[in-house]
Design an enzyme around this catalytic site. Structure first.
Site, PDB file in Angstrom:
ATOM      1  N   ILE B 132       0.719  -1.210   0.124  1.00 18.20           N
ATOM      2  CA  ILE B 132       0.068   0.217   0.159  1.00 18.20           C
ATOM      3  C   ILE B 132       0.897   1.226  -0.030  1.00 18.20           C
ATOM      4  O   ILE B 132       1.523   1.456   1.058  1.00 18.20           O
ATOM      5  CB  ILE B 132      -0.940   0.070   1.279  1.00 18.20           C
ATOM      6  CG1 ILE B 132      -1.712  -1.143   1.584  1.00 18.20           C
ATOM      7  CG2 ILE B 132      -1.731   1.276   1.331  1.00 18.20           C
ATOM      8  CD1 ILE B 132      -2.402  -1.381   2.644  1.00 18.20           C
ATOM      9  N   GLY B 133       0.807   2.067  -0.962  1.00 16.93           N
ATOM     10  CA  GLY B 133       1.506   3.239  -1.123  1.00 16.93           C
ATOM     11  C   GLY B 133       0.853   4.367  -0.886  1.00 16.93           C
ATOM     12  O   GLY B 133       0.446   5.083  -1.767  1.00 16.93           O
ATOM     13  N   GLU B 251     -10.594  -2.699   5.237  1.00 16.77           N
ATOM     14  CA  GLU B 251      -9.165  -2.466   6.216  1.00 16.77           C
ATOM     15  C   GLU B 251      -9.279  -2.500   7.395  1.00 16.77           C
ATOM     16  O   GLU B 251      -8.830  -2.904   8.219  1.00 16.77           O
ATOM     17  CB  GLU B 251      -8.532  -1.354   5.365  1.00 16.77           C
ATOM     18  CG  GLU B 251      -7.160  -1.424   5.826  1.00 16.77           C
ATOM     19  CD  GLU B 251      -6.259  -0.284   5.619  1.00 16.77           C
ATOM     20  OE1 GLU B 251      -6.735   0.645   4.566  1.00 16.77           O
ATOM     21  OE2 GLU B 251      -5.531   0.179   6.176  1.00 16.77           O
TER      22      GLU B 251
HETATM   23  C1  LIG Z   1       3.528  -0.892  11.458  1.00 17.26           C
HETATM   24  C2  LIG Z   1       3.135   0.261  10.566  1.00 17.26           C
HETATM   25  C3  LIG Z   1       2.622  -0.331   9.112  1.00 17.26           C
HETATM   26  C4  LIG Z   1       2.248   0.750   8.301  1.00 17.26           C
HETATM   27  N1  LIG Z   1       2.262   0.361   6.988  1.00 17.26           N
HETATM   28  C5  LIG Z   1       1.770   1.225   5.952  1.00 17.26           C
HETATM   29  C6  LIG Z   1       1.677   0.912   4.570  1.00 17.26           C
HETATM   30  O1  LIG Z   1       1.712  -0.392   4.253  1.00 17.26           O
HETATM   31  N2  LIG Z   1       1.501   1.954   3.791  1.00 17.26           N
HETATM   32  C7  LIG Z   1       1.303   3.085   4.182  1.00 17.26           C
HETATM   33  O2  LIG Z   1       1.066   3.969   3.431  1.00 17.26           O
HETATM   34  N3  LIG Z   1       1.528   3.431   5.352  1.00 17.26           N
HETATM   35  C8  LIG Z   1       1.640   2.618   6.418  1.00 17.26           C
HETATM   36  N4  LIG Z   1       1.720   3.184   7.563  1.00 17.26           N
HETATM   37  C9  LIG Z   1       1.917   4.512   7.943  1.00 17.26           C
HETATM   38  C10 LIG Z   1       0.618   4.869   8.946  1.00 17.26           C
HETATM   39  O3  LIG Z   1      -0.744   4.656   7.894  1.00 17.26           O
HETATM   40  C11 LIG Z   1       0.940   6.004   9.581  1.00 17.26           C
HETATM   41  O4  LIG Z   1       1.707   5.753  10.451  1.00 17.26           O
HETATM   42  C12 LIG Z   1      -0.392   6.801  10.216  1.00 17.26           C
HETATM   43  O5  LIG Z   1      -1.321   7.324   9.069  1.00 17.26           O
HETATM   44  C13 LIG Z   1       0.026   8.124  10.772  1.00 17.26           C
HETATM   45  O6  LIG Z   1       0.943   8.864  10.340  1.00 17.26           O
HETATM   46  P1  LIG Z   1       2.102   9.701  10.963  1.00 17.26           P
HETATM   47  O7  LIG Z   1       2.760   8.239  11.540  1.00 17.26           O
HETATM   48  O8  LIG Z   1       3.017  10.428   9.868  1.00 17.26           O
HETATM   49  O9  LIG Z   1       1.763  10.266  12.317  1.00 17.26           O
HETATM   50  P2  LIG Z   1       1.138  11.756  12.266  1.00 17.26           P
HETATM   51  O10 LIG Z   1       0.149  12.009  11.335  1.00 17.26           O
HETATM   52  O11 LIG Z   1       2.337  12.683  12.354  1.00 17.26           O
HETATM   53  O12 LIG Z   1       0.553  11.926  13.665  1.00 17.26           O
HETATM   54  C14 LIG Z   1       1.277  11.914  14.964  1.00 17.26           C
HETATM   55  C15 LIG Z   1       0.231  11.975  15.977  1.00 17.26           C
HETATM   56  O13 LIG Z   1      -0.720  12.959  15.726  1.00 17.26           O
HETATM   57  C16 LIG Z   1      -2.054  12.637  15.754  1.00 17.26           C
HETATM   58  N5  LIG Z   1      -2.585  13.488  14.819  1.00 17.26           N
HETATM   59  C17 LIG Z   1      -2.448  13.712  13.954  1.00 17.26           C
HETATM   60  N6  LIG Z   1      -3.339  14.862  13.179  1.00 17.26           N
HETATM   61  C18 LIG Z   1      -4.366  14.778  14.243  1.00 17.26           C
HETATM   62  C19 LIG Z   1      -5.489  15.494  14.117  1.00 17.26           C
HETATM   63  N7  LIG Z   1      -5.911  16.336  13.068  1.00 17.26           N
HETATM   64  N8  LIG Z   1      -6.334  15.430  15.220  1.00 17.26           N
HETATM   65  C20 LIG Z   1      -5.773  14.761  16.368  1.00 17.26           C
HETATM   66  N9  LIG Z   1      -4.543  14.002  16.323  1.00 17.26           N
HETATM   67  C21 LIG Z   1      -3.937  14.063  15.136  1.00 17.26           C
HETATM   68  C22 LIG Z   1      -1.951  11.361  15.204  1.00 17.26           C
HETATM   69  O14 LIG Z   1      -3.114  10.661  15.588  1.00 17.26           O
HETATM   70  C23 LIG Z   1      -0.611  10.643  15.921  1.00 17.26           C
HETATM   71  O15 LIG Z   1      -0.940  10.492  17.239  1.00 17.26           O
HETATM   72  C24 LIG Z   1       2.283   2.111   8.738  1.00 17.26           C
HETATM   73  C25 LIG Z   1       2.416   2.463  10.081  1.00 17.26           C
HETATM   74  C26 LIG Z   1       2.706   1.487  11.072  1.00 17.26           C
HETATM   75  C27 LIG Z   1       3.205   1.930  12.446  1.00 17.26           C
END
Ligand SMILES: Cc1cc2nc3c(=O)[nH]c(=O)nc-3n(C[C@H](O)[C@H](O)[C@H](O)COP(=O)(O)OP(=O)(O)OC[C@H]3O[C@@H](n4cnc5c(N)ncnc54)[C@H](O)[C@@H]3O)c2cc1C
Lengths: 349, 386
Positions: B132-133, B251
């Protein structure tokens, strides 16, 4: 008010900050002993804090030592510092000279058998999950005989067999097996039950201080991240959901530090000290199951990587909370004592 | 109660129960042959080509896809049974997980005939894997903020940018890439499209990111002038956001959202059964609470599978399952610690301590992957009209 030596704390903190880096911790987890760091601590006298100067220690008080252990925890220091300091206290309190070798300690030893044959003692048994044995020369442990007598054993590790294991922070926690290990009378020293209890509770408090320090650190990191990381055009710390979580984390880290500090200063008598330590270990261990998930949630994916240092603290917190008895273990004792007492709870406090 | 929160009570038919027994017998045979070690979080960390192909031989990968594309034309409910049994057993299902759950249904719904014929049969054989990208360094929760873009040059598209946190990309074959095909405007969700990208194509480079556990799992994937033909566009140009969001109910509602630590629960009960001090009121109560939660979550997730089978909307309730399920996954870990005095260790001689370590070390991911808890809860809030 009880005070700790500010100068000592400041210089120690400075040294840890400069030396105990992410890389040093990684290397230690991969098996490299941070020798230079250790030697520096040793030459500053950090390993003998709480041992009077006329016994070749660096002076200060035990309270100062516990403050230093909190610093060690707040830098995830991968070294047997608590073990060495506490072992050194035992030697001095039992009238023995301070060794110039490295020490580790154990208090988990259910089935250790001691047999005296005139001047020598024969030891059989197993010590479980002993910290950093590969970096220490001696294992120091209080052992109780079936007749209820306590002895402090100083076992040269080269006379034992070790089975390697580690906690999930990559800190070794090995099994040490003594099979007909022969010790001389200077290595088996009679101690009072009170002294043994003191040893055990100081060990517990050492871990508790380290947890309190690491909790402070994950709070600091989380606040920093919440201010730095931007999503939706603003720092994530501006979102209510994150503010609420940070407020909870702040409460957990602050309260954990209050009770840990309070236990460290509970020196009125043995009983009061021991009770307070049990309460502190219980409370601090318990707070980790809420605090660590919050720190990880705020950091999100970046905090799940090896590159980011958060895990060096959270894996330690997850390990330390269960070492020397989890909150379940100690809470059960506290609860049992309270319920079996004839006094009301309030009068027991 | 809000209509969108009313879940039908769905009960498994006799034939479905019979099918479940068939799946269990298969797993038992494999367990007896020691062909896999039950583990926590096996749908994320248990990558085994052999296992995926073995399941495919039984017709259990892509089983809901039509027969003409190599599937079995089976119901979502049957697929539910397979996934649930595999997760409960801690079987290594990660390789085909995304292709089976997400990519297949996406292509069936929006893909061209060419795409279906090219990719679905391989998925059903358990040989072709997708990742998933979506996420990018500055587009995590704020997914619409992505910058990876595809620009048309004569009859080809040139893809440039990078993705991050891509699970399994270093081991998989293709990625469904969400990217910009029009300049970003005020309406960030518009002008996004989905492409199928061959991860071995020229211009694609993959850098594994080591997890805090030391394992290699997710990746940074860079695209430098990667050439894509029109044939690789999924669905309509500019409709990528909508198409991607439609899959989220699949999902977020599946049993992988509450069974990631199930093998630990099973092992905990095995250990408790062997211990004399286990028959305490406290142990009974705590295990009882876990069981009540587990059964409730299964009912809920199964009901959603039923809704999805009938093509009904379920994204709101799916978010609820994920949130409640993730809490349950973590409660198992904490309960284990309370009931059995031990220390987590990845190298322990005891299975229980190894499973505890694995569950704990993987736990931070539960409430992040597939949308963070905070984002899910705000979706629920929106769904309630707040
Ligand atoms: C094990 C694992 C596998 C993954 N696999 C994939 C994959 O295959 N493909 C892919 O595309 N992605 C993947 N991801 C990425 C995942 O989708 C992201 O980690 C997730 O969307 C959060 O983004 P971030 O890590 O940048 O956190 P951030 O967006 O930086 O968030 C940091 C914190 O702020 C909070 N936050 C952010 N915005 C708000 C808001 N508006 N209101 C309240 N709280 C907020 C978040 O909930 C979090 O607690 C994976 C992640 C993990 C941990």
């Amino acid at each position: 008010m009880i005070t700790i030596e500010r100068m000592l704390v400041d210089t120690t903190e400075k040294l840890f900050k400069q030396t105990c880096t992410k890389e040093l911790i990684n290397d230690a987890e991969n098996g490299t002993f941070p020798k230079t760091f250790w030697n520096e601590l040793d030459s500053m006298g950090i390993t003998t804090i709480g041992v009077p100067e006329d016994c070749n220690g660096s002076g200060f008080t035990k309270l100062d030592a516990f403050a230093v252990l909190k610093i060690a925890g707040s830098f995830a220091a991968p070294i047997p510092l608590a073990e060495s300091i506490i072992a050194n206290w035992q030697y001095v309190e039992l009238g023995l000279p301070l060794p110039n070798t490295k020490q580790t300690i154990s208090m988990i030893n259910e089935d250790v058998d001691l047999q005296q044959h005139s001047e020598t003692w024969i030891i059989n048994g197993t010590f479980n999950r002993v910290p950093f044995t590969q970096w220490a020369d001696d294992l120091v442990s209080p052992v109780k005989t079936p007749t209820g007598k306590w002895y402090l054993l100083k076992i040269p590790l080269n006379l034992t067999t070790t089975v390697p294991d580690s906690n999930i922070a990559g800190e070794s926690r090995n099994k040490v097996i003594c099979k007909n290990t022969s010790l001389n009378s200077s290595q088996v020293i009679a101690m009072t039950p009170e002294h043994a209890a003191q040893f055990i509770h100081e060990t517990l408090l050492g871990r508790t201080m380290m947890m309190a320090g690491a909790l402070q650190q994950i709070l600091t990191m989380s606040i920093h991240h919440a201010k730095e990381r931007q999503q939706f055009g603003r720092p994530i710390g501006k979102f209510q959901a994150i503010k609420q979580q940070l407020a909870v984390l702040t409460g957990l880290a602050t309260s954990a530090n209050v009770i840990a500090d309070s236990a460290a200063t509970a020196t009125v008598d043995n009983i009061q000290f021991q009770n307070e330590v049990k309460i502190a270990k219980t409370y601090v261990s318990q707070s980790i199951s809420k605090a660590v998930p919050i720190a990880h949630q705020i950091h999100a994916a970046i905090g799940f990587t090896h590159e980011h240092p958060l895990h060096q603290y959270t894996r330690r917190l997850w390990s330390w909370r269960d070492e020397y008895g989890s909150e379940a273990f100690w809470a059960k004792q506290i609860g049992e004592n309270v319920i079996s007492s004839s006094k009301s709870l309030w009068k027991q406090l | 109660m809000e209509a969108s929160l009313q879940l039908p009570v769905s009960k498994a038919s006799n034939s479905l129960t019979e099918f479940r027994h068939e799946v269990r017998a298969f797993i038992q045979k494999e367990l007896d042959a020691e062909s896999f070690q039950p583990d926590c979080d096996s749908w994320l960390a248990g990558f085994s080509r052999e296992w995926s192909m073995k399941m495919a031989e039984k017709g259990w990968v892509g089983m809901t896809f039509p027969k003409e594309y190599g599937g079995q034309g089976e119901s979502n409910l049957k697929r539910y049974v397979v996934t649930e049994e595999m997760l409960a057993a801690g079987a290594p299902v990660a390789a085909h997980w995304i292709a089976d759950r997400q990519t297949g249904p996406l292509l069936l719904k929006y893909g061209t005939e060419y795409q279906k014929q090219t990719f679905l049969p391989g998925i059903c054989k358990g040989e072709v894997y997708f990742s998933i990208g979506l996420s990018e360094p500055n587009a995590g929760s704020d997914l619409a903020n992505i910058h990876t873009k595809a620009v048309k040059e004569s009859d080809e598209w040139l893809l440039n940018g990078s993705k991050i946190w891509t699970s399994g990309a270093h081991l998989q074959d293709y990625m469904i890439v969400l990217c910009r095909t029009e300049k970003q405007t005020e309406k960030k969700h518009e002008g996004l499209s989905q492409f199928i990208v061959d991860l071995r194509a020229k211009g694609v480079s993959i850098r594994p990111i080591t997890l805090m556990t030391g394992e290699e799992h997710f990746n940074e994937v860079f695209f430098e002038n990667v050439r894509l033909s029109d044939e690789m566009i999924v669905g309509k140009l500019g409709e990528g956001w909508k198409q991607g969001m439609a899959e989220l109910a699949f999902e977020r509602s599946g049993p992988e959202r509450f069974l990631s630590t199930y093998p630990l629960l099973e092992e905990m009960i095995t250990v408790l059964k062997q211990r004399a001090d286990a028959n305490s009121t406290y142990a009974y109560t705590e295990i009882g609470k876990l069981v009540a939660t587990l059964v409730t979550l299964r009912r809920m997730s199964f009901s959603i599978a039923q809704l999805l089978e009938e093509d009904q909307p379920a994204s709101l309730v799916a978010s609820l399952v994920k949130d409640l399920g993730n809490q349950f996954e973590n409660t198992i870990i904490e309960t284990a610690r309370m009931l059995i005095e031990s220390e987590p260790s990845s190298h322990s001689e005891q299975k229980y301590e190894r499973l505890l370590a694995k569950a704990m070390l993987h736990s931070p991911g539960f409430t992040l992957r597939g949308g963070t808890t905070e984002i899910l809860r705000s979706i629920v809030g929106k769904g309630l009209g707040l």
